[in-house]
Design a protein around this motif. Structure first.
Motif, PDB file in Angstrom:
ATOM      1  N   ALA A 143      99.205 -51.850  51.093  1.00 13.94           N
ATOM      2  CA  ALA A 143      99.082 -50.914  49.966  1.00 13.94           C
ATOM      3  C   ALA A 143      97.620 -50.795  49.526  1.00 13.94           C
ATOM      4  O   ALA A 143      97.148 -49.692  49.213  1.00 13.94           O
ATOM      5  CB  ALA A 143      99.960 -51.377  48.804  1.00 13.94           C
ATOM      6  N   SER A 144      96.903 -51.910  49.529  1.00 17.03           N
ATOM      7  CA  SER A 144      95.482 -51.882  49.164  1.00 17.03           C
ATOM      8  C   SER A 144      94.686 -51.051  50.158  1.00 17.03           C
ATOM      9  O   SER A 144      93.831 -50.254  49.769  1.00 17.03           O
ATOM     10  CB  SER A 144      94.912 -53.297  49.118  1.00 17.03           C
ATOM     11  N   PHE A 145      94.960 -51.221  51.452  1.00 13.70           N
ATOM     12  CA  PHE A 145      94.260 -50.434  52.464  1.00 13.70           C
ATOM     13  C   PHE A 145      94.541 -48.947  52.303  1.00 13.70           C
ATOM     14  O   PHE A 145      93.646 -48.117  52.425  1.00 13.70           O
ATOM     15  CB  PHE A 145      94.638 -50.890  53.871  1.00 13.70           C
ATOM     16  N   ARG A 146      95.786 -48.609  52.022  1.00 12.27           N
ATOM     17  CA  ARG A 146      96.125 -47.194  51.807  1.00 12.27           C
ATOM     18  C   ARG A 146      95.385 -46.641  50.592  1.00 12.27           C
ATOM     19  O   ARG A 146      94.890 -45.524  50.601  1.00 12.27           O
ATOM     20  CB  ARG A 146      97.633 -47.032  51.639  1.00 12.27           C
ATOM     21  N   ASP A 204      90.673 -43.405  48.160  1.00  8.88           N
ATOM     22  CA  ASP A 204      89.845 -43.411  46.963  1.00  8.88           C
ATOM     23  C   ASP A 204      88.378 -43.205  47.337  1.00  8.88           C
ATOM     24  O   ASP A 204      87.704 -44.106  47.823  1.00  8.88           O
ATOM     25  CB  ASP A 204      90.020 -44.735  46.218  1.00  8.88           C
ATOM     26  N   TYR A 205      87.896 -41.997  47.094  1.00  8.26           N
ATOM     27  CA  TYR A 205      86.516 -41.654  47.451  1.00  8.26           C
ATOM     28  C   TYR A 205      85.505 -42.472  46.657  1.00  8.26           C
ATOM     29  O   TYR A 205      84.408 -42.741  47.141  1.00  8.26           O
ATOM     30  CB  TYR A 205      86.280 -40.156  47.233  1.00  8.26           C
ATOM     31  N   ASN A 206      85.863 -42.911  45.457  1.00  8.78           N
ATOM     32  CA  ASN A 206      84.943 -43.712  44.637  1.00  8.78           C
ATOM     33  C   ASN A 206      84.599 -45.039  45.307  1.00  8.78           C
ATOM     34  O   ASN A 206      83.479 -45.531  45.188  1.00  8.78           O
ATOM     35  CB  ASN A 206      85.535 -43.963  43.250  1.00  8.78           C
ATOM     36  N   ILE A 207      85.567 -45.607  46.013  1.00 11.17           N
ATOM     37  CA  ILE A 207      85.299 -46.867  46.725  1.00 11.17           C
ATOM     38  C   ILE A 207      84.290 -46.623  47.835  1.00 11.17           C
ATOM     39  O   ILE A 207      83.363 -47.409  48.033  1.00 11.17           O
ATOM     40  CB  ILE A 207      86.604 -47.484  47.261  1.00 11.17           C
ATOM     41  N   TRP A 208      84.460 -45.513  48.567  1.00  8.17           N
ATOM     42  CA  TRP A 208      83.494 -45.194  49.621  1.00  8.17           C
ATOM     43  C   TRP A 208      82.105 -44.987  49.015  1.00  8.17           C
ATOM     44  O   TRP A 208      81.110 -45.441  49.564  1.00  8.17           O
ATOM     45  CB  TRP A 208      83.912 -43.956  50.419  1.00  8.17           C
ATOM     46  N   ASN A 260      85.607 -33.365  65.807  1.00 11.55           N
ATOM     47  CA  ASN A 260      84.366 -33.760  65.155  1.00 11.55           C
ATOM     48  C   ASN A 260      84.548 -33.595  63.660  1.00 11.55           C
ATOM     49  O   ASN A 260      85.105 -32.612  63.201  1.00 11.55           O
ATOM     50  CB  ASN A 260      83.198 -32.853  65.612  1.00 11.55           C
ATOM     51  N   MET A 261      84.102 -34.563  62.902  1.00 12.71           N
ATOM     52  CA  MET A 261      84.171 -34.462  61.459  1.00 12.71           C
ATOM     53  C   MET A 261      83.001 -33.614  60.974  1.00 12.71           C
ATOM     54  O   MET A 261      81.856 -33.853  61.386  1.00 12.71           O
ATOM     55  CB  MET A 261      84.104 -35.856  60.808  1.00 12.71           C
ATOM     56  N   THR A 262      83.275 -32.620  60.171  1.00 14.22           N
ATOM     57  CA  THR A 262      82.199 -31.793  59.642  1.00 14.22           C
ATOM     58  C   THR A 262      81.524 -32.537  58.511  1.00 14.22           C
ATOM     59  O   THR A 262      82.179 -33.019  57.594  1.00 14.22           O
ATOM     60  CB  THR A 262      82.734 -30.437  59.139  1.00 14.22           C
ATOM     61  N   ALA A 263      80.216 -32.652  58.591  1.00 15.63           N
ATOM     62  CA  ALA A 263      79.461 -33.357  57.562  1.00 15.63           C
ATOM     63  C   ALA A 263      78.041 -32.834  57.543  1.00 15.63           C
ATOM     64  O   ALA A 263      77.419 -32.642  58.583  1.00 15.63           O
ATOM     65  CB  ALA A 263      79.452 -34.860  57.855  1.00 15.63           C
ATOM     66  N   ASP A 264      77.555 -32.582  56.340  1.00 14.38           N
ATOM     67  CA  ASP A 264      76.180 -32.119  56.182  1.00 14.38           C
ATOM     68  C   ASP A 264      75.216 -33.269  55.893  1.00 14.38           C
ATOM     69  O   ASP A 264      74.028 -33.148  56.099  1.00 14.38           O
ATOM     70  CB  ASP A 264      76.095 -31.100  55.043  1.00 14.38           C
ATOM     71  N   THR A 265      75.751 -34.373  55.380  1.00 19.77           N
ATOM     72  CA  THR A 265      74.922 -35.522  55.011  1.00 19.77           C
ATOM     73  C   THR A 265      75.450 -36.770  55.713  1.00 19.77           C
ATOM     74  O   THR A 265      76.604 -36.813  56.123  1.00 19.77           O
ATOM     75  CB  THR A 265      74.951 -35.773  53.482  1.00 19.77           C
ATOM     76  N   PRO A 266      74.631 -37.791  55.810  1.00 17.23           N
ATOM     77  CA  PRO A 266      75.109 -39.043  56.414  1.00 17.23           C
ATOM     78  C   PRO A 266      76.274 -39.672  55.642  1.00 17.23           C
ATOM     79  O   PRO A 266      77.140 -40.305  56.220  1.00 17.23           O
ATOM     80  CB  PRO A 266      73.889 -39.967  56.358  1.00 17.23           C
ATOM     81  N   GLU A 267      76.323 -39.473  54.340  1.00 16.42           N
ATOM     82  CA  GLU A 267      77.414 -40.047  53.546  1.00 16.42           C
ATOM     83  C   GLU A 267      78.758 -39.485  53.972  1.00 16.42           C
ATOM     84  O   GLU A 267      79.761 -40.128  54.083  1.00 16.42           O
ATOM     85  CB  GLU A 267      77.211 -39.770  52.054  1.00 16.42           C
TER      86      GLU A 267
END
Length: 141
Positions: free
Chosen positions: A90-93, A98-102, A134-141
């Motif tokens: 459950a914690s992993f899910r 939760d984007y705040n954790i990332w 491919n994951m679309t991303a404009d920044t390294p984050e």
């Protein structure tokens, strides 16, 4: 490090992250003194992707630490182990969604990279991807 104990790995990654700049300096000195493998190792741990993996793996292993220790007890209670396993899942899910954790984790990565003059970068985008998008991303984050 004991191969069967995840708690040893969690502690090792924590220590490695804490001593990262010292390890890089030591590998640099060894490379200067003629060690052929030291330069390759230094370049590998100074890679931004390796730093991301280090921070994320250390964080994930901290969540599974209690379960790992519980599963190694000689007086293991199956019901208690199953309950703890459900808690970890459950914690992993939760942390996955939760984007705040990332964002918290990502704050540690450039700090680690800055100490070694490593610029944040994103992995290259493959021209033809067969097994995943491919994951679309404009920044390294």
């Amino acid at each position: 490090m004991c191969e069967t104990r995840w708690s040893s790995r969690a502690d090792a990654l924590n220590t490695f992250k804490s001593a990262h700049s010292i390890i890089v300096d030591t590998l640099d000195k060894l490379a200067t003194d003629g060690d052929k493998n030291a330069k390759q190792l230094k370049l590998a741990i100074q890679d931004f992707g390796s730093m991301v993996a280090l921070v994320v793996a250390e964080h994930v292993l901290q969540y599974s630490l209690a379960l790992s220790n519980l599963l190694q007890r000689p007086t293991l209670d199956l019901v208690e182990a199953a309950s703890e396993a459900k808690t970890v899942i459950a914690s992993f899910r939760r942390i996955r969604q939760d984007y705040n954790i990332w964002q918290e984790l990502y704050r540690d990565i450039p700090t680690l990279a800055d100490k070694q003059d490593v610029q944040p970068s994103k992995p290259r985008t493959a021209g033809r991807q067969q097994h995943r998008n491919n994951m679309t991303a404009d920044t390294p984050e």
